[in-house]
Design a protein around this motif. Sequence first.
Motif, mmCIF file in Angstrom:
data_model
loop_
_atom_site.group_PDB
_atom_site.id
_atom_site.type_symbol
_atom_site.label_atom_id
_atom_site.label_comp_id
_atom_site.label_asym_id
_atom_site.label_seq_id
_atom_site.Cartn_x
_atom_site.Cartn_y
_atom_site.Cartn_z
ATOM 1 N N LEU A 66 0.651 -1.258 -0.016
ATOM 2 C CA LEU A 66 0.039 -0.082 0.024
ATOM 3 C C LEU A 66 0.830 1.346 -0.051
ATOM 4 C CD1 LEU A 66 -2.819 -0.954 2.518
ATOM 5 C CD2 LEU A 66 -2.857 -0.968 0.116
ATOM 6 N N GLU A 67 0.546 2.127 -0.882
ATOM 7 C CA GLU A 67 0.969 3.516 -0.670
ATOM 8 C C GLU A 67 0.927 4.257 0.495
ATOM 9 O OE1 GLU A 67 1.286 7.830 -3.249
ATOM 10 O OE2 GLU A 67 0.116 6.025 -4.074
ATOM 11 N N GLY A 68 2.044 4.537 1.150
ATOM 12 C CA GLY A 68 1.956 5.077 2.431
ATOM 13 C C GLY A 68 1.362 4.168 3.727
ATOM 14 N N GLY A 69 1.706 2.870 3.477
ATOM 15 C CA GLY A 69 1.205 1.799 4.466
ATOM 16 C C GLY A 69 2.302 1.683 5.248
ATOM 17 N N PRO A 70 2.109 0.827 6.267
ATOM 18 C CA PRO A 70 3.048 0.812 7.527
ATOM 19 C C PRO A 70 4.512 0.070 7.024
ATOM 20 C CG PRO A 70 1.331 -1.228 7.632
ATOM 21 C CD PRO A 70 0.939 -0.089 6.437
ATOM 22 N N ASP A 71 5.412 0.275 7.615
ATOM 23 C CA ASP A 71 6.768 -0.117 7.415
ATOM 24 C C ASP A 71 7.197 -1.444 8.049
ATOM 25 O OD1 ASP A 71 7.184 0.965 9.724
ATOM 26 O OD2 ASP A 71 8.682 2.425 9.194
ATOM 27 N N SER A 72 6.184 -2.005 8.843
ATOM 28 C CA SER A 72 6.506 -3.152 9.578
ATOM 29 C C SER A 72 5.191 -3.951 9.942
ATOM 30 C CB SER A 72 7.346 -3.076 10.825
ATOM 31 O OG SER A 72 6.457 -2.456 11.834
ATOM 32 N N ARG A 73 4.959 -4.972 10.299
ATOM 33 C CA ARG A 73 3.811 -5.600 10.529
ATOM 34 C C ARG A 73 3.197 -5.230 12.100
ATOM 35 N NH1 ARG A 73 3.960 -10.716 13.239
ATOM 36 N NH2 ARG A 73 5.841 -11.595 14.030
ATOM 37 N N THR A 74 4.016 -4.555 12.773
ATOM 38 C CA THR A 74 3.701 -4.139 14.232
ATOM 39 C C THR A 74 2.846 -2.855 14.093
ATOM 40 O OG1 THR A 74 5.844 -4.996 15.183
ATOM 41 C CG2 THR A 74 4.427 -3.150 16.436
ATOM 42 N N VAL A 75 1.684 -3.044 14.816
ATOM 43 C CA VAL A 75 0.525 -2.101 14.718
ATOM 44 C C VAL A 75 1.109 -1.125 15.999
ATOM 45 C CG1 VAL A 75 -1.970 -1.483 15.181
ATOM 46 C CG2 VAL A 75 -1.207 -3.603 13.920
ATOM 47 N N LEU A 76 1.274 -1.555 17.167
ATOM 48 C CA LEU A 76 1.619 -0.955 18.250
ATOM 49 C C LEU A 76 2.417 -1.609 19.292
ATOM 50 C CD1 LEU A 76 1.008 1.743 19.930
ATOM 51 C CD2 LEU A 76 -0.778 0.684 20.899
ATOM 52 N N ARG A 77 3.347 -1.148 19.923
ATOM 53 C CA ARG A 77 4.268 -1.963 20.859
ATOM 54 C C ARG A 77 4.559 -1.165 22.030
ATOM 55 N NH1 ARG A 77 9.720 -3.636 17.894
ATOM 56 N NH2 ARG A 77 8.240 -5.289 17.329
ATOM 57 N N TRP A 78 4.645 -1.577 23.177
ATOM 58 C CA TRP A 78 4.933 -0.936 24.399
ATOM 59 C C TRP A 78 5.623 -1.717 25.265
ATOM 60 C CZ3 TRP A 78 0.479 -3.111 22.905
ATOM 61 C CH2 TRP A 78 -0.326 -3.925 23.896
ATOM 62 N N LYS A 79 6.256 -1.448 26.473
ATOM 63 C CA LYS A 79 6.766 -2.244 27.524
ATOM 64 C C LYS A 79 6.025 -2.197 29.078
ATOM 65 C CE LYS A 79 11.292 -4.162 29.043
ATOM 66 N NZ LYS A 79 12.520 -4.059 28.766
#
Length: 232
Positions: A66-79
């Motif tokens: 997708l044009e402007g799509g995410p650059d990884s499969r991670t939607v959200l990451r936190w610790k």
Amino acid sequence: MADNSLRFAIGDDEPLSEIWTVTVNRSDVYLSSSGFNSVMKLSLHQSGVCQMATSQQLYEERLSVLEGGPDSRTVLRWKRCITPDTGGALAARIIFAACGRWPNPSTAKASKPPLLLPCPPEGYGVELTIFYSKEDPRQHTHDIQQEMNFISVLKLANDDCVSFFGRFLELPGDFFSFRRVPKGQTLATVGFDQGGGETEWGDLSSYEILQDFENAATIYSLHNMQLKRMAR
């Protein structure tokens, strides 16, 4: 060996929401939802890193192109916080809510019936919280148990306990209205169509993943949404 897994959904006699499946791999915990068609997963790792991510296949076939799509499969990451010696530390929570009415039951038959969390009264949602602790909450009383109902606990290989609690949560009057994401918070939205007819279970459902705590995130499972209300 006891079954170290859990399946749950919203419903009184049968599921009215997606079914969530919780599995344990030694000291890592994974939650997947039937609403994501098994292509998204919430991972709570022993290291403390937590993330909501798509499958590699979904990312490569649909999102990476997708044009402007995410650059990884991670939607959200936190610790998440380190598991405390006493009490519990919140890692994530899921809030189930329906706009006006809950969808009709799914016609799909589950291979293993889920634990049903009661439907909330009008104006309320269901809040399910996931806590890490060293102590089994069935044997020790914590402050969180004074306000929430115990659902289940899973024991990990590193002796941590992952506990699930639930309660009805009163929703603000503008809960389903569009509003800006507060500064410093991160939001990702995943929407999917559950069927267009009045007899289908739900007009439109969406998931919103919001990091609204420094060390925890909230997944909003929103049902029977109208298109004009998709962006909260």
